[in-house]
Every structure is written in structure tokens, then in C-alpha cells.
Design a protein around this motif. Structure first.
Motif, mmCIF file in Angstrom:
data_model
loop_
_atom_site.group_PDB
_atom_site.id
_atom_site.type_symbol
_atom_site.label_atom_id
_atom_site.label_comp_id
_atom_site.label_asym_id
_atom_site.label_seq_id
_atom_site.Cartn_x
_atom_site.Cartn_y
_atom_site.Cartn_z
ATOM 1 N N THR A 1 1.176 -0.944 -10.706
ATOM 2 C CA THR A 1 2.475 -1.382 -10.228
ATOM 3 C C THR A 1 2.415 -1.717 -8.740
ATOM 4 O OG1 THR A 1 4.803 -0.814 -10.049
ATOM 5 C CG2 THR A 1 3.243 0.960 -9.675
ATOM 6 N N ALA A 2 3.265 -2.644 -8.316
ATOM 7 C CA ALA A 2 3.249 -3.089 -6.913
ATOM 8 C C ALA A 2 4.495 -2.634 -6.159
ATOM 9 C CB ALA A 2 3.151 -4.612 -6.849
ATOM 10 N N ALA A 3 5.391 -1.901 -6.812
ATOM 11 C CA ALA A 3 6.638 -1.503 -6.174
ATOM 12 C C ALA A 3 6.875 -0.013 -6.341
ATOM 13 C CB ALA A 3 7.805 -2.283 -6.770
ATOM 14 N N GLY A 4 7.523 0.573 -5.326
ATOM 15 C CA GLY A 4 7.838 1.997 -5.377
ATOM 16 C C GLY A 4 9.225 2.250 -4.824
ATOM 17 N N CYS A 5 9.689 3.471 -4.900
ATOM 18 C CA CYS A 5 11.032 3.798 -4.426
ATOM 19 C C CYS A 5 11.028 4.065 -2.922
ATOM 20 C CB CYS A 5 11.562 5.020 -5.171
ATOM 21 S SG CYS A 5 10.789 6.582 -4.686
ATOM 22 N N GLU A 6 12.232 4.145 -2.359
ATOM 23 C CA GLU A 6 12.403 4.421 -0.925
ATOM 24 C C GLU A 6 13.241 5.673 -0.717
ATOM 25 O OE1 GLU A 6 14.102 0.908 0.727
ATOM 26 O OE2 GLU A 6 12.307 -0.323 0.385
ATOM 27 N N CYS B 1 12.820 5.442 -9.213
ATOM 28 C CA CYS B 1 11.959 4.810 -10.209
ATOM 29 C C CYS B 1 12.600 4.862 -11.583
ATOM 30 C CB CYS B 1 10.597 5.501 -10.241
ATOM 31 S SG CYS B 1 9.701 5.342 -8.689
ATOM 32 N N GLN C 1 3.028 3.867 -4.909
ATOM 33 C CA GLN C 1 3.667 2.988 -3.934
ATOM 34 C C GLN C 1 4.984 3.573 -3.396
ATOM 35 O OE1 GLN C 1 2.102 0.145 -2.936
ATOM 36 N NE2 GLN C 1 0.452 0.823 -4.288
ATOM 37 N N CYS C 2 5.393 4.702 -3.904
ATOM 38 C CA CYS C 2 6.671 5.293 -3.501
ATOM 39 C C CYS C 2 6.575 5.981 -2.139
ATOM 40 C CB CYS C 2 7.133 6.303 -4.546
ATOM 41 S SG CYS C 2 7.575 5.548 -6.119
#
Length: 411
Positions: free
Chosen positions: A176-181, A194, A224-225
Motif C-alpha cells: 500500500t502507498a497510503a497511511g493514516c495521519e 485505516c 505508511q501510517c
């Protein structure tokens, strides 16, 4: 030789214990092997293999660690500082005498008894080494123990312990290329964290226990988070947290797994790991497994039957978990670094509180209530070596789970 051991790039045919024995025998000091002039005379018992009682004095035949069987010696009880090993030997000797129909107070042992004791001692040694290998290989908190008090079988052959999926030919897995903030994923999730991919349904409570229904997917935080490793939405990826024991069952079900600690209801227990293969390859292997009357094929059928997990030769402790028609484990589909719905991670959670010493089981033919569940066929044919829709006829396997609700057959 020992002086340059750490710089040697050639595999040594002698074990660490053998090298220590060589140094002590030659009275050579070696820091790398922890051999000093003060412990030249130290000898360690590897196992006991015979017994005599002469006029009330007990003697044991000792196999010394690092020495050949030709160098075994008879030692009086007072010379041995291994009470735990002696207690185990007495239990084995009692069993050997019972099997041979000999008096339990025998002062010496015949050939059949000594043969059994030798086999049992060597078996325990093999299982201990396998246990040590498992714990060196696994990367999780929980330790693995091995016990066989049923027969003389040693470790399973052709099995390699792994900590993650092994990707087979024809299987493509992307990260995956995206994570949480989020700063706090459980109490203050940003845009659903997520779990946003699961319509904002956070899967865990503050105690890291699953709170959603079986069949619903779990989306954990990934690499990535922004959150750290202690995030409450990182549960399955933390690995096995409990000490578990691989043990030989007494009713013909092969190896099984029991927990050595109490497990709370809805707590994560373990993943089902193995080699990910295509359904076509699963069909081919299924024909072979069907002839043996056993299979470790687990469909990844969250959306479609595209891939299968085969834990026959590569897997973790879940390889040894048995079936029950009244199981204490439930399967969930989990997504972490890979969001491909064809490639979920398979996680086992406790359906109820599980006592220490209780065997862990799951239903090879489990079904999910379709009400409010996104996947109603998590594991529709785990126990079938054949693949549905093919000429391969699944073997009708007798169920030995012993549950009151037992269905008598696995398929």
C-alpha cells in the motif's frame, strides 16, 4: 581451531557441544566456546539410557553431551546433578516396564526396556532441538513449546517455520502507498483512520479485542501510517502474544496446539500462514493431498477464489491447529500493508475465554452469518483436498473432535 572459530567461513561438521568437549579433552582454553581451565572437568548429561539397582544403590547409564555413545558411563545417583532429567527418566522407565509387563520394582532392565528408553531419550532430544529452532526462527513474543507423551514420533519432516506469507509462482502482491495521519487511531481517528476503507468501522476496542462481526474485514494501520508500533489498531501485525505448546494428541488427530496462558474472549491468537498459490496450483496439489487423506489448503475467498494458502510445507504454529465442530477460534480477513481483496491475511481470534492448557481449534467447515457480513464464505472447503467444480472427489474424513455437536465427518 577454536581460536579462529568466529572468523571461519566454512560450515563446521561438529556441534558447539562437540567442540567444547574436544577443548576440554585436550585441555585447551577457548573464550568463544566458554571453556576455561576452571571447567575442564565439567561434564553435562545429555540423556539417561539405562538403570541398575545393586544392593539398594541406584546407577544410571549416562550419555554425555559432546561424547559418543561408546563413551557412556555408569554413574551412581549421587554423582548426577540433574533431578528433572532423573524424574523424567523414572516416568519413562515405569512406562517401559508396563509395556513389557515387567515388575515396576525391577532392579535391571531387559533389551526391550532399554531400547524403548533409548528411543524416548533420543526423541526428546530431537523435539528439544526442534523447539529451540522454532523459537530462534519465530519473531513473535509468545514462546513455542513441544511435547510428545503419546508415541515415539519426532519432529514433522519437510516443514519450515515462516513468519510471513511465502509468495508462490504466479502470485503478485503489491504494498500500500497510503497511511493514516492519526495521533490516536482508536479514540480520535482522522477520516476514519485505516478503517475508512471499511466504512469507518474500527475493528478493535481499547483492549485490542475484536468487536466487529465475523465476515467483516479488518483494516489495520500499516507501514505508511503516522502512528507508532503501540497503536491500538495494530494487533495482528504484533504477532502471537501467548506461550503455546505443540503436542501430540492421544486420539489419533496427530499434532495439536494448546495455549499455556489464559486467552481473553475476542483476543487475537495467531495468523494462518503458508505459501500463497493460485487456485489452479491448489487444484493440482489437492489431488496429491487427497491421496494422503490430509490437506492444509485454505482458500483466500474473501471476494473470489483466486488464491489459496498452502501450509503443508511452509507455515507457522497454525499448521498444527486441529478441527473442532465446536471451536474456540474464529477466522477474520485482515488487511495491513496489502489492500488487494484477493490477498487478505487470515487471523484467528478467540470466540470465548480460553483456559490455560486448553487445545486451540477452529472449524474447517465454518460458515458466516450473512446478515451484515461482507463475506459469507471465509473458509468453505478447507478440509477438502479437491477443488469444487473439478473431477477431484473430496475424501470423506472422519471427525475425531469429540464435541457434543460433532458432525462426524469433516466433509
Amino acid at each position: 581451531m577454536a581460536h579462529y572459530l568466529k572468523d571461519c567461513s566454512v560450515s563446521c561438521k561438529l556441534s558447539w557441544d562437540d567442540l567444547q568437549a574436544v577443548c576440554r579433552r585436550q585441555r585447551l582454553v577457548c573464550k568463544q566456546l566458554s571453556v576455561t581451565k576452571h571447567n575442564f572437568g565439567d561434564y553435562e548429561v545429555e540423556y539417561l539410557c539405562n538403570y541398575r539397582n545393586i544392593k539398594g544403590r541406584e546407577f544410571f547409564l549416562v550419555k554425555w553431551k559432546g561424547y559418543s555413545e561408546a563413551e557412556n558411563t555408569w554413574e551412581p545417583r549421587r554423582n548426577l546433578k540433574c533431578p528433572k532429567m532423573i524424574r523424567q527418566f523414572r516416568r519413562d522407565m515405569r512406562l517401559a516396564l508396563l509395556l513389557a509387563n515387567k515388575p515396576l520394582d525391577s532392579t535391571s532392565l531387559d533389551a526391550s526396556c532399554t531400547s524403548f528408553l533409548l528411543q524416548k531419550a533420543k526423541q526428546r532430544l530431537k523435539l528439544l532441538r526442534w523447539e529451540e529452532q522454532l523459537n530462534r526462527t519465530c519473531k513473535h513474543k509468545g514462546r513455542i513449546f513441544v511435547l510428545n507423551e503419546v508415541d515415539l514420533d519426532g519432529p514433522p519432516k519437510d516443514f519450515m517455520y515462516i513468519n510471513d506469507y511465502r509468495i508462490g509462482e504466479g502470485v503478485k502482491m503489491s504494498q500500500t502507498a497510503a497511511g493514516c495521519e492519526c495521533a490516536d487511531c482508536i479514540r480520535e481517528p482522522v477520516n476514519g483512520c485505516c478503517a475508512g476503507a471499511s466504512k469507518h468501522r474500527m475493528a478493535y476496542n481499547d483492549s485490542r479485542q475484536v468487536k466487529i462481526k465475523p465476515g467483516l474485514p479488518i483494516y489495520e494501520c500499516n507501514s505508511q501510517c503516522c502512528c507508532g508500533p503501540d497503536c491500538g489498531n495494530r494487533v495482528v501485525q504484533r504477532g502471537i502474544q501467548y506461550d503455546l505448546c505443540v503436542f501430540k494428541t492421544a486420539n489419533g488427530r496427530g499434532w495439536g496446539v494448546r495455549t499455556l496462558e489464559r486467552i481473553h474472549k475476542n483476543a487475537f491468537v495467531m495468523e494462518y500462514l503458508g505459501e500463497i498459490i493460485t487456485s489452479e496450483e491448489a487444484e493440482r496439489r489437492g489431488e496429491t493431498y487427497d491421496k494422503r487423506g490430509v490437506t492444509y489448503l485454505f482458500d483466500l475467498d474473501y471476494v473470489d477464489d483466486v488464491y489459496t494458502v498452502d501450509a503443508a510445507h511452509y507455515g507457522n504454529i497454525s499448521h498444527f491447529v486441529n478441527h473442532s465442530c465446536n471451536p474456540n477460534l474464529q477466522v477474520y480477513n485482515v488487511f495491513i500493508d496489502n489492500l488487494d481483496e484477493h490477498l487478505p491475511r487470515i487471523a484467528f481470534f478467540a470466540t470465548r475465554a480460553i483456559k490455560a492448557g486448553e487445545e486451540l481449534t477452529f472449524d474447517y467447515k465454518m460458515t458466516i452469518d450473512e446478515v451484515d457480513a461482507e463475506s459469507a464464505k471465509i473458509d468453505a472447503r478447507f478440509s477438502m483436498a479437491g477443488v469444487q467444480g473439478t473431477p477431484v472427489k473430496p475424501m470423506r474424513m472422519e471427525c475425531k473432535c469429540g464435541a457434543e455437536t460433532c458432525r462426524k465427518y469433516l466433509c
